[in-house]
Design an enzyme around this catalytic site. Structure first.
Site, mmCIF file in Angstrom:
data_model
loop_
_atom_site.group_PDB
_atom_site.id
_atom_site.type_symbol
_atom_site.label_atom_id
_atom_site.label_comp_id
_atom_site.label_asym_id
_atom_site.label_seq_id
_atom_site.Cartn_x
_atom_site.Cartn_y
_atom_site.Cartn_z
ATOM 1 N N ASP A 1 -9.049 13.054 12.251
ATOM 2 C CA ASP A 1 -10.109 12.365 12.985
ATOM 3 C C ASP A 1 -9.862 10.854 13.037
ATOM 4 O OD1 ASP A 1 -11.519 14.798 13.412
ATOM 5 O OD2 ASP A 1 -12.398 14.637 11.405
ATOM 6 N N GLY A 2 -8.597 10.461 13.221
ATOM 7 C CA GLY A 2 -8.262 9.055 13.369
ATOM 8 C C GLY A 2 -8.235 8.246 12.084
ATOM 9 N N ASP B 1 0.879 -1.166 0.000
ATOM 10 C CA ASP B 1 0.000 0.000 0.000
ATOM 11 C C ASP B 1 0.923 1.224 0.000
ATOM 12 O OD1 ASP B 1 -2.391 1.572 0.354
ATOM 13 O OD2 ASP B 1 -1.801 1.793 2.456
ATOM 14 N N ARG B 2 0.426 2.374 -0.429
ATOM 15 C CA ARG B 2 1.288 3.553 -0.506
ATOM 16 C C ARG B 2 1.184 4.397 0.767
ATOM 17 N NH1 ARG B 2 0.410 8.575 -4.529
ATOM 18 N NH2 ARG B 2 -0.643 9.307 -2.666
ATOM 19 N N ASP B 3 0.060 5.075 0.946
ATOM 20 C CA ASP B 3 -0.100 6.028 2.047
ATOM 21 C C ASP B 3 -0.153 5.290 3.397
ATOM 22 O OD1 ASP B 3 -0.375 8.248 0.182
ATOM 23 O OD2 ASP B 3 -2.341 7.417 -0.269
ATOM 24 N N LYS C 1 -9.416 -1.643 -3.414
ATOM 25 C CA LYS C 1 -9.288 -2.445 -2.202
ATOM 26 C C LYS C 1 -10.478 -2.128 -1.288
ATOM 27 C CE LYS C 1 -5.195 -0.712 -1.502
ATOM 28 N NZ LYS C 1 -3.911 -0.327 -0.903
ATOM 29 N N ASP D 1 -1.635 -0.914 5.888
ATOM 30 C CA ASP D 1 -1.854 -0.357 7.226
ATOM 31 C C ASP D 1 -3.337 -0.245 7.586
ATOM 32 O OD1 ASP D 1 -2.293 1.658 5.310
ATOM 33 O OD2 ASP D 1 -1.693 3.258 6.689
ATOM 34 N N THR E 1 -2.479 1.138 -4.753
ATOM 35 C CA THR E 1 -3.003 2.241 -3.958
ATOM 36 C C THR E 1 -4.381 2.697 -4.426
ATOM 37 O OG1 THR E 1 -2.536 4.500 -3.161
ATOM 38 C CG2 THR E 1 -1.655 3.921 -5.334
ATOM 39 N N ASN E 2 -5.315 2.784 -3.471
ATOM 40 C CA ASN E 2 -6.605 3.430 -3.725
ATOM 41 C C ASN E 2 -6.357 4.935 -3.638
ATOM 42 O OD1 ASN E 2 -7.972 0.969 -3.709
ATOM 43 N ND2 ASN E 2 -8.869 1.252 -1.682
ATOM 44 N N GLN E 3 -6.841 5.667 -4.620
ATOM 45 C CA GLN E 3 -6.774 7.128 -4.588
ATOM 46 C C GLN E 3 -8.166 7.676 -4.918
ATOM 47 O OE1 GLN E 3 -4.217 8.980 -3.464
ATOM 48 N NE2 GLN E 3 -3.069 7.108 -3.053
#
Length: 186
Positions: free
Chosen positions: A31-32, A19-21, A111, A136, A67-69
């Site tokens: 906000d978590g 995953d990227r981010d 994802k 993550d 990655t989902n963007q």
């Protein structure tokens, strides 16, 4: 190219899907919940990621970022900005391939669906069952599980629950790389 086994003329490759981010670069947490950076100037590779990627490459893995963007689909981020962030990432890290899903809603490539992994596996002749998905968030774990990969969760203090348990839990990518390469030596 890295190969795990040769059967006849067919070469089967193993990959670590990343995953990227939040795995490769610092996420923005509001906000978590984690979000990608808004600007290319704010795109920051997490310390230890370069070493982890080099270690995984040395162990014979292809490195594929998935990655989902969805902010692009929602109109709050541009495809150009995401592409430029990915260019910065690929200039600094030994990434072999990048898959991006821009859909803001349900899509077979988004994802937790396994579409990006399946597409990369088909294109690069990757054996998903001999590969790993490192992420993550619950979406990464569920995506990897659906694709048949061993799943690795980088634990962060996000305000969201897992939907299924990962195969491994780790604090960061450098520890994940150590554990993956140790498993491969067994």
């Amino acid at each position: 190219a890295p190969k795990a086994q040769e059967g006849g003329n067919q070469v089967v490759r193993r990959a670590v899907f990343l995953d990227r981010d939040g795995v490769i670069n610092q996420p923005i947490v509001r906000d978590g919940k984690p979000y990608p950076p808004d600007r290319v100037e704010d795109f920051e590779i997490i310390p230890g990621v370069s070493e982890a990627c080099r270690s995984l490459k040395a162990a014979g893995f292809l490195l594929v970022v998935v990655t989902n963007q969805p902010d692009v689909g929602r109109g709050t981020q541009t495809e150009e900005t995401v592409r430029r962030m990915n260019d910065v990432m690929c200039a600094q890290l030994p990434i072999d391939h990048v898959e991006v899903c821009f859909a803001g809603t349900d899509n077979p490539r988004r994802k937790p669906n396994p579409g990006m992994l399946v597409d990369a596996a088909r294109e690069l002749e990757i054996d998903l069952k001999a590969s790993y998905m490192v992420g993550d968030r619950w979406r990464d774990v569920d995506c990897g599980r659906a694709a048949g990969c061993t799943t690795v969760l980088i634990e962060r203090d996000y305000d969201e629950a897992l939907r299924s348990q990962p195969d491994l839990r780790t604090p960061n990518l450098i520890d994940a790389a150590r554990r993956i390469t140790a498993l491969e030596r067994l």
